[in-house]
Design a protein around this motif. Structure first.
Motif, PDB file in Angstrom:
ATOM      1  N   GLN A 160      22.694  -3.738   2.681  1.00 21.60           N
ATOM      2  CA  GLN A 160      21.733  -2.967   1.734  1.00 21.60           C
ATOM      3  C   GLN A 160      20.969  -3.903   0.965  1.00 21.60           C
ATOM      4  O   GLN A 160      19.685  -3.867   0.957  1.00 21.60           O
ATOM      5  N   SER A 161      21.872  -4.604   0.536  1.00 16.70           N
ATOM      6  CA  SER A 161      21.126  -5.737  -0.343  1.00 16.70           C
ATOM      7  C   SER A 161      20.236  -6.547   0.382  1.00 16.70           C
ATOM      8  O   SER A 161      18.990  -6.916  -0.400  1.00 16.70           O
ATOM      9  N   LEU A 162      20.625  -7.111   1.522  1.00 14.36           N
ATOM     10  CA  LEU A 162      19.568  -8.023   2.142  1.00 14.36           C
ATOM     11  C   LEU A 162      18.548  -7.217   2.655  1.00 14.36           C
ATOM     12  O   LEU A 162      17.206  -7.745   2.259  1.00 14.36           O
ATOM     13  N   VAL A 163      18.685  -6.160   3.254  1.00  9.28           N
ATOM     14  CA  VAL A 163      17.348  -5.273   3.797  1.00  9.28           C
ATOM     15  C   VAL A 163      16.392  -4.925   2.658  1.00  9.28           C
ATOM     16  O   VAL A 163      15.120  -5.025   2.788  1.00  9.28           O
ATOM     17  N   CYS A 164      16.781  -4.288   1.635  1.00 14.58           N
ATOM     18  CA  CYS A 164      16.287  -3.686   0.472  1.00 14.58           C
ATOM     19  C   CYS A 164      15.539  -5.212  -0.203  1.00 14.58           C
ATOM     20  O   CYS A 164      14.268  -4.800  -0.701  1.00 14.58           O
ATOM     21  N   SER A 165      16.075  -5.970  -0.394  1.00 14.69           N
ATOM     22  CA  SER A 165      15.265  -7.489  -0.905  1.00 14.69           C
ATOM     23  C   SER A 165      14.315  -7.820  -0.048  1.00 14.69           C
ATOM     24  O   SER A 165      13.143  -8.126  -0.627  1.00 14.69           O
ATOM     25  N   VAL A 166      14.679  -7.830   1.235  1.00 17.93           N
ATOM     26  CA  VAL A 166      13.421  -8.707   2.035  1.00 17.93           C
ATOM     27  C   VAL A 166      12.224  -7.616   1.959  1.00 17.93           C
ATOM     28  O   VAL A 166      10.949  -7.974   1.692  1.00 17.93           O
ATOM     29  N   ILE A 198       8.979   3.525  -3.283  1.00 18.28           N
ATOM     30  CA  ILE A 198       8.426   2.477  -3.993  1.00 18.28           C
ATOM     31  C   ILE A 198       7.504   2.763  -5.212  1.00 18.28           C
ATOM     32  O   ILE A 198       6.947   3.956  -4.901  1.00 18.28           O
ATOM     33  N   ALA A 199       7.877   2.207  -6.282  1.00 21.01           N
ATOM     34  CA  ALA A 199       7.208   2.647  -7.477  1.00 21.01           C
ATOM     35  C   ALA A 199       6.131   1.569  -7.963  1.00 21.01           C
ATOM     36  O   ALA A 199       6.622   0.394  -7.745  1.00 21.01           O
ATOM     37  N   LEU A 200       4.916   1.851  -7.765  1.00 19.16           N
ATOM     38  CA  LEU A 200       4.023   0.672  -8.047  1.00 19.16           C
ATOM     39  C   LEU A 200       3.500   1.037  -9.576  1.00 19.16           C
ATOM     40  O   LEU A 200       3.722   2.127 -10.388  1.00 19.16           O
ATOM     41  N   SER A 201       2.623  -0.115 -10.129  1.00 21.94           N
ATOM     42  CA  SER A 201       1.775   0.251 -11.219  1.00 21.94           C
ATOM     43  C   SER A 201       0.571  -0.541 -11.216  1.00 21.94           C
ATOM     44  O   SER A 201       0.192  -1.399 -10.220  1.00 21.94           O
ATOM     45  N   ILE A 202      -0.494  -0.079 -11.938  1.00 17.87           N
ATOM     46  CA  ILE A 202      -1.826  -0.768 -12.212  1.00 17.87           C
ATOM     47  C   ILE A 202      -1.808  -1.671 -13.541  1.00 17.87           C
ATOM     48  O   ILE A 202      -1.456  -1.129 -14.618  1.00 17.87           O
ATOM     49  N   SER A 203      -2.161  -2.944 -13.319  1.00 17.07           N
ATOM     50  CA  SER A 203      -2.182  -3.749 -14.442  1.00 17.07           C
ATOM     51  C   SER A 203      -3.089  -3.452 -15.501  1.00 17.07           C
ATOM     52  O   SER A 203      -3.994  -2.720 -15.429  1.00 17.07           O
ATOM     53  N   GLY A 204      -2.373  -3.246 -16.968  1.00 21.47           N
ATOM     54  CA  GLY A 204      -3.175  -2.903 -17.908  1.00 21.47           C
ATOM     55  C   GLY A 204      -2.937  -1.481 -18.195  1.00 21.47           C
ATOM     56  O   GLY A 204      -3.540  -1.035 -19.344  1.00 21.47           O
ATOM     57  N   ARG A 205      -2.376  -0.641 -17.247  1.00 24.22           N
ATOM     58  CA  ARG A 205      -2.329   0.816 -17.526  1.00 24.22           C
ATOM     59  C   ARG A 205      -0.739   1.007 -18.226  1.00 24.22           C
ATOM     60  O   ARG A 205      -0.045   0.104 -18.072  1.00 24.22           O
ATOM     61  N   SER A 206      -0.409   2.189 -19.192  1.00 28.21           N
ATOM     62  CA  SER A 206       0.672   2.397 -19.639  1.00 28.21           C
ATOM     63  C   SER A 206       1.706   2.334 -18.870  1.00 28.21           C
ATOM     64  O   SER A 206       2.812   2.092 -19.234  1.00 28.21           O
ATOM     65  N   ARG A 207       1.584   2.874 -17.569  1.00 24.80           N
ATOM     66  CA  ARG A 207       2.679   2.811 -16.689  1.00 24.80           C
ATOM     67  C   ARG A 207       3.216   1.319 -16.129  1.00 24.80           C
ATOM     68  O   ARG A 207       4.316   1.348 -15.397  1.00 24.80           O
ATOM     69  N   GLU A 208       2.426   0.280 -16.430  1.00 25.68           N
ATOM     70  CA  GLU A 208       2.923  -0.972 -16.109  1.00 25.68           C
ATOM     71  C   GLU A 208       4.155  -1.509 -17.009  1.00 25.68           C
ATOM     72  O   GLU A 208       4.193  -1.512 -17.947  1.00 25.68           O
ATOM     73  N   THR A 209       5.287  -1.914 -15.897  1.00 25.10           N
ATOM     74  CA  THR A 209       6.359  -2.241 -16.533  1.00 25.10           C
ATOM     75  C   THR A 209       7.074  -3.434 -16.015  1.00 25.10           C
ATOM     76  O   THR A 209       7.668  -3.905 -16.802  1.00 25.10           O
ATOM     77  N   GLY A 210       6.428  -4.058 -15.006  1.00 29.91           N
ATOM     78  CA  GLY A 210       6.702  -5.234 -14.525  1.00 29.91           C
ATOM     79  C   GLY A 210       8.020  -5.135 -13.950  1.00 29.91           C
ATOM     80  O   GLY A 210       8.602  -4.127 -13.674  1.00 29.91           O
ATOM     81  N   GLY A 211       8.928  -6.427 -13.750  1.00 36.48           N
ATOM     82  CA  GLY A 211      10.069  -6.359 -13.321  1.00 36.48           C
ATOM     83  C   GLY A 211      10.199  -7.141 -12.126  1.00 36.48           C
ATOM     84  O   GLY A 211       9.207  -7.380 -11.394  1.00 36.48           O
ATOM     85  N   ASP A 212      11.443  -7.627 -11.671  1.00 34.03           N
ATOM     86  CA  ASP A 212      11.632  -8.520 -10.668  1.00 34.03           C
ATOM     87  C   ASP A 212      12.136  -7.501  -9.434  1.00 34.03           C
ATOM     88  O   ASP A 212      12.837  -6.660  -9.512  1.00 34.03           O
ATOM     89  N   PRO A 213      11.219  -7.323  -8.395  1.00 40.18           N
ATOM     90  CA  PRO A 213      11.531  -6.569  -7.180  1.00 40.18           C
ATOM     91  C   PRO A 213      12.957  -6.590  -6.940  1.00 40.18           C
ATOM     92  O   PRO A 213      13.496  -5.821  -6.145  1.00 40.18           O
ATOM     93  N   ASP A 214      13.349  -7.934  -6.641  1.00 38.78           N
ATOM     94  CA  ASP A 214      14.590  -8.169  -6.035  1.00 38.78           C
ATOM     95  C   ASP A 214      15.738  -7.424  -6.954  1.00 38.78           C
ATOM     96  O   ASP A 214      16.593  -6.721  -6.345  1.00 38.78           O
ATOM     97  N   ALA A 215      15.773  -7.645  -8.003  1.00 41.74           N
ATOM     98  CA  ALA A 215      16.710  -6.994  -8.824  1.00 41.74           C
ATOM     99  C   ALA A 215      16.566  -5.513  -8.997  1.00 41.74           C
ATOM    100  O   ALA A 215      17.524  -4.547  -8.860  1.00 41.74           O
ATOM    101  N   ALA A 216      15.168  -4.685  -8.775  1.00 37.18           N
ATOM    102  CA  ALA A 216      14.971  -3.505  -8.812  1.00 37.18           C
ATOM    103  C   ALA A 216      15.341  -2.773  -7.663  1.00 37.18           C
ATOM    104  O   ALA A 216      15.789  -1.835  -7.522  1.00 37.18           O
ATOM    105  N   SER A 217      15.613  -3.634  -6.592  1.00 34.51           N
ATOM    106  CA  SER A 217      16.083  -3.206  -5.281  1.00 34.51           C
ATOM    107  C   SER A 217      17.528  -3.451  -4.901  1.00 34.51           C
ATOM    108  O   SER A 217      17.751  -3.347  -3.586  1.00 34.51           O
ATOM    109  N   SER A 218      18.220  -3.507  -6.017  1.00 37.59           N
ATOM    110  CA  SER A 218      19.498  -3.970  -5.687  1.00 37.59           C
ATOM    111  C   SER A 218      19.774  -4.918  -4.898  1.00 37.59           C
ATOM    112  O   SER A 218      20.610  -5.073  -4.261  1.00 37.59           O
ATOM    113  N   ALA A 219      18.975  -6.020  -4.929  1.00 41.63           N
ATOM    114  CA  ALA A 219      19.063  -7.054  -4.284  1.00 41.63           C
ATOM    115  C   ALA A 219      20.166  -8.011  -4.518  1.00 41.63           C
ATOM    116  O   ALA A 219      21.122  -8.375  -3.593  1.00 41.63           O
ATOM    117  N   GLU A 220      20.393  -8.488  -5.728  1.00 41.41           N
ATOM    118  CA  GLU A 220      21.379  -9.347  -6.086  1.00 41.41           C
ATOM    119  C   GLU A 220      21.800  -9.085  -7.541  1.00 41.41           C
ATOM    120  O   GLU A 220      21.086  -8.685  -8.425  1.00 41.41           O
TER     121      GLU A 220
END
Length: 220
Positions: A160-166, A198-220
């Motif tokens: 799962q870690s591999l597949v989701c992070s890719v 998948i959760a997305l965001s629009i730059s400059g809008r209040s829902r923008e949170t950023g973050g590393d997609p690898d960490a958010a997807s249980s990559a490692e």
């Protein structure tokens, strides 16, 4: 316009996913280095890299050393559209199909709400996910994408870690290849037993949170 109907060949074997992940984690490595990292034979790595390059998932670059002999070739993920003719063609077709769909069904057009650049990013993301066999369902108001079913369900129990992070990194790369404000927030694997989101965001809008997609997807 005829819709392409094929899955990414580069994503249909676990060994290719491991190789693609190795390139994503440390761009600019030689074939031999990738073989040592993945435990694959050098010839197998070369064959897989050809498939990944044909699909626009990696790009080969020659390193100028100034010495004699053939210069070494290293491999990188495709982060810019102009690095790969396959990616340029895919993005252009996604834009054309998206524009055509909005002309035929104006009620689906969210350009006024999100902006033209964001809409074209979503066009590209939708086709990427559909070609990967993930059956995307984009909800523009919430900026989420449901993936039903997961084509890699049988593999993720042990990988799962591999597949989701890719896939998280590929989503990020697709959004980078098309100029615009849409960013990846996170990938939530298995929000139900047979679906991901998948959760997305629009730059400059209040829902923008950023973050590393690898960490958010249980990559490692």
């Amino acid at each position: 316009m005829v819709r392409r109907a094929h899955e990414y060949r580069g994503l249909t074997q676990m060994s290719r996913l491991r190789l693609l992940r190795a390139v994503q984690r440390q761009p600019g490595r030689l074939v031999q280095e990738l073989a040592e990292d993945t435990g694959l034979h050098v010839n197998t790595v070369r064959d897989h890299l050809r498939v990944l390059e044909d699909e626009g998932l990696v790009v080969a670059r020659t390193v100028r050393t100034g010495g004699r002999g053939r210069p070494p070739v290293v491999f990188h993920p495709v982060r810019e559209a102009d690095a790969s003719p396959a990616v340029e063609e895919r993005l252009e077709q996604a834009r054309e199909r998206g524009n055509l769909l909005r002309r035929l069904q104006p009620e689906l057009d969210v350009t006024e709400d999100l902006g033209e650049d964001a809409v074209h990013q979503l066009d590209a993301l939708y086709e990427h996910l559909e070609d990967a066999g993930l059956q995307p369902r984009i909800d523009e108001p919430s900026l989420t994408v449901g993936l039903v079913p997961c084509a890699y369900h049988a593999a993720v129990a042990e990988n799962q870690s591999l597949v989701c992070s890719v896939h998280a990194r590929l989503v990020q790369d697709v959004l980078t290849q098309v100029p615009g404000p849409v960013r990846l927030r996170r990938v939530d694997p298995f929000v139900t037993p047979h679906s991901c989101m998948i959760a997305l965001s629009i730059s400059g809008r209040s829902r923008e949170t950023g973050g590393d997609p690898d960490a958010a997807s249980s990559a490692e």
